[in-house]
Design an enzyme around this catalytic site. Structure first.
Site, PDB file in Angstrom:
ATOM      1  N   CYS A  54     -11.539  22.938   2.100  1.00  7.49           N
ATOM      2  CA  CYS A  54     -12.116  24.212   1.665  1.00  7.49           C
ATOM      3  C   CYS A  54     -13.186  24.680   2.645  1.00  7.49           C
ATOM      4  CB  CYS A  54     -12.708  24.062   0.269  1.00  7.49           C
ATOM      5  SG  CYS A  54     -13.387  25.602  -0.404  1.00  7.49           S
ATOM      6  N   CYS A  58     -20.288  24.270  -0.932  1.00  4.65           N
ATOM      7  CA  CYS A  58     -20.877  23.821  -2.203  1.00  4.65           C
ATOM      8  C   CYS A  58     -21.420  22.405  -2.015  1.00  4.65           C
ATOM      9  CB  CYS A  58     -19.830  23.851  -3.310  1.00  4.65           C
ATOM     10  SG  CYS A  58     -18.996  25.448  -3.497  1.00  4.65           S
ATOM     11  N   CYS A  61     -19.615  19.275  -3.589  1.00  6.40           N
ATOM     12  CA  CYS A  61     -18.156  19.166  -3.597  1.00  6.40           C
ATOM     13  C   CYS A  61     -17.586  18.395  -2.414  1.00  6.40           C
ATOM     14  CB  CYS A  61     -17.548  20.568  -3.637  1.00  6.40           C
ATOM     15  SG  CYS A  61     -15.743  20.530  -3.811  1.00  6.40           S
ATOM     16  N   CYS A  98      -5.318  22.703 -16.700  1.00  5.54           N
ATOM     17  CA  CYS A  98      -6.037  23.517 -15.725  1.00  5.54           C
ATOM     18  C   CYS A  98      -5.624  23.083 -14.327  1.00  5.54           C
ATOM     19  CB  CYS A  98      -7.544  23.382 -15.894  1.00  5.54           C
ATOM     20  SG  CYS A  98      -8.488  24.502 -14.822  1.00  5.54           S
ATOM     21  N   CYS A 130      -4.633  27.201 -17.546  1.00  3.81           N
ATOM     22  CA  CYS A 130      -5.868  27.681 -16.938  1.00  3.81           C
ATOM     23  C   CYS A 130      -5.786  27.436 -15.432  1.00  3.81           C
ATOM     24  CB  CYS A 130      -7.071  26.941 -17.529  1.00  3.81           C
ATOM     25  SG  CYS A 130      -8.676  27.401 -16.807  1.00  3.81           S
ATOM     26  N   CYS A 190     -13.320  31.048 -18.709  1.00  3.10           N
ATOM     27  CA  CYS A 190     -13.877  29.692 -18.747  1.00  3.10           C
ATOM     28  C   CYS A 190     -14.963  29.642 -17.683  1.00  3.10           C
ATOM     29  CB  CYS A 190     -12.781  28.669 -18.458  1.00  3.10           C
ATOM     30  SG  CYS A 190     -13.367  26.956 -18.405  1.00  3.10           S
ATOM     31  N   ARG A 262     -17.215  22.617 -23.420  1.00  2.00           N
ATOM     32  CA  ARG A 262     -16.439  21.522 -22.843  1.00  2.00           C
ATOM     33  C   ARG A 262     -17.340  20.462 -22.212  1.00  2.00           C
ATOM     34  NH1 ARG A 262     -11.216  22.963 -23.098  1.00  2.00           N
ATOM     35  NH2 ARG A 262     -10.831  25.189 -23.375  1.00  2.00           N
TER      36      ARG A 262
END
Length: 335
Positions: A54, A58, A61, A98, A130, A190, A262
């Site tokens: 990616c 972040c 991550c 998801c 999702c 979400c 959640r």
């Protein structure tokens, strides 16, 4: 039963968050029982359909290409692989799947075409579908809705003031704009955040206020505990105290009483007793399966044992009804 509120002040939410612990949990548990079946917990499964590489930064991550972690980059999965994973998750008790891709944003290309096929195929398994794919345009959100997507995940992560410390490759407004596009497509939202990034209590309150003051509360609010990964900027962050997680869940439950809250990342480090506090405070969904994208997670059998101990039952798919865009006829897919 109090009416749903969308004009919370930071002071109001801060007062709730800082209540004596047992008073806070009692209030949250009471509101939970007034609005939902407190013994019912949805089991969701999260799979990484495209892992690593990616372009984002972040700080938490391991999928960011710029960080040196042990993560193995993997190409976009085939449709039949996703269907197989979904069938396994459903057999384990999951009613929601998801699919996450390590993208900054969705691009209109063959990869997105394949994701559309994935959505159609999993939707035919009678599971809530999702996706979390990064930023979306209005047209892309509509395409997903037309394919039968039930929900789109796009977390705020932290407060607007704290955001630049964690991510510099997109803005807070970018995230809110994606949520706006999701709503335009009449998908369920979400959106939640991560606790343990080094944020302050004020940051936590501010993030919850942003969510609670959206025109419509997110149908799903994930509360994640940071799982520090070696090679990321936050690798040395200490584990967040369970009491802080419970406070976040309880506060979210009180200010967004009809949302599914959640209990997400970080469960692997929690005991059954600690998770019980989270359920008591209003959590009514978990992610199950051996992995949560790229980090360890309790497996289905362990969770079923915990449910038996705590007297919990699984929530069926589409508890709040099916969206108008849900496809009801078989759809041919391509890998």
């Amino acid at each position: 039963m109090q009416p749903t509120k969308h004009n919370w002040t930071k002071e109001e939410i801060s007062e709730i968050y800082h209540k004596p612990f047992l008073d806070l949990v009692y209030e949250a548990a009471t509101i939970h029982r007034e609005n939902q079946d407190y013994s019912e917990v949805q089991i969701s499964s999260l799979i990484s359909i495209k892992t690593g590489g990616c372009s984002e930064d972040c700080a938490y991550c391991p999928q960011a290409a710029r960080y040196h972690t042990d993560l193995e980059v993997q190409a976009l999965m085939k449709v039949d692989q996703v269907v197989e994973a979904a069938q396994k998750a459903k057999a384990g008790g999951a009613s929601r799947l998801c699919m996450g891709a390590a993208w900054r944003e969705v691009r209109d290309n063959r990869d997105f075409d394949r994701v559309i096929d994935m959505v159609k195929a999993v939707n035919e398994l009678d599971m809530e579908v999702c996706c979390t794919l990064g930023m979306l345009t209005e047209g892309q959100a509509q395409r997903l809705a037309d394919a039968g997507l039930y929900a789109y995940n796009h977390n705020l992560d932290t407060s607007e003031d704290d955001y630049k410390r964690i991510i510099s490759t997109r803005t807070y407004d970018d995230r809110l704009n994606t949520l706006h596009n999701v709503r335009k497509a009449k998908l369920t939202v979400c959106s939640g955040g991560i606790v343990g990034l080094g944020e302050t209590d004020e940051d936590r309150v501010s993030m919850l206020r942003t969510l609670a003051n959206l025109p419509k509360h997110p149908e799903s609010v994930p509360i994640n505990a940071l799982v520090p990964v070696k090679g990321t900027p936050l690798e040395n962050q200490p584990r967040i105290p369970i009491w802080d997680m419970v406070r976040m869940i309880a506060t979210a439950r009180i200010i967004m009483p009809k949302s599914v809250v959640r209990l997400s990342a970080g469960r692997n480090e929690m005991s059954t007793v600690e998770q019980a506090f989270c359920f008591m405070a209003g959590a009514n969904s978990i992610f199950a399966g051996d992995k949560l994208l790229t980090t360890p997670n309790p497996d289905f059998s362990d969770d079923m044992k915990m449910f038996e101990i705590l007297g919990l039952k699984t929530r069926e798919a589409f508890k709040n009804g099916r969206p108008a865009n849900t496809i009801s006829k078989p759809v041919e897919t391509t890998a």
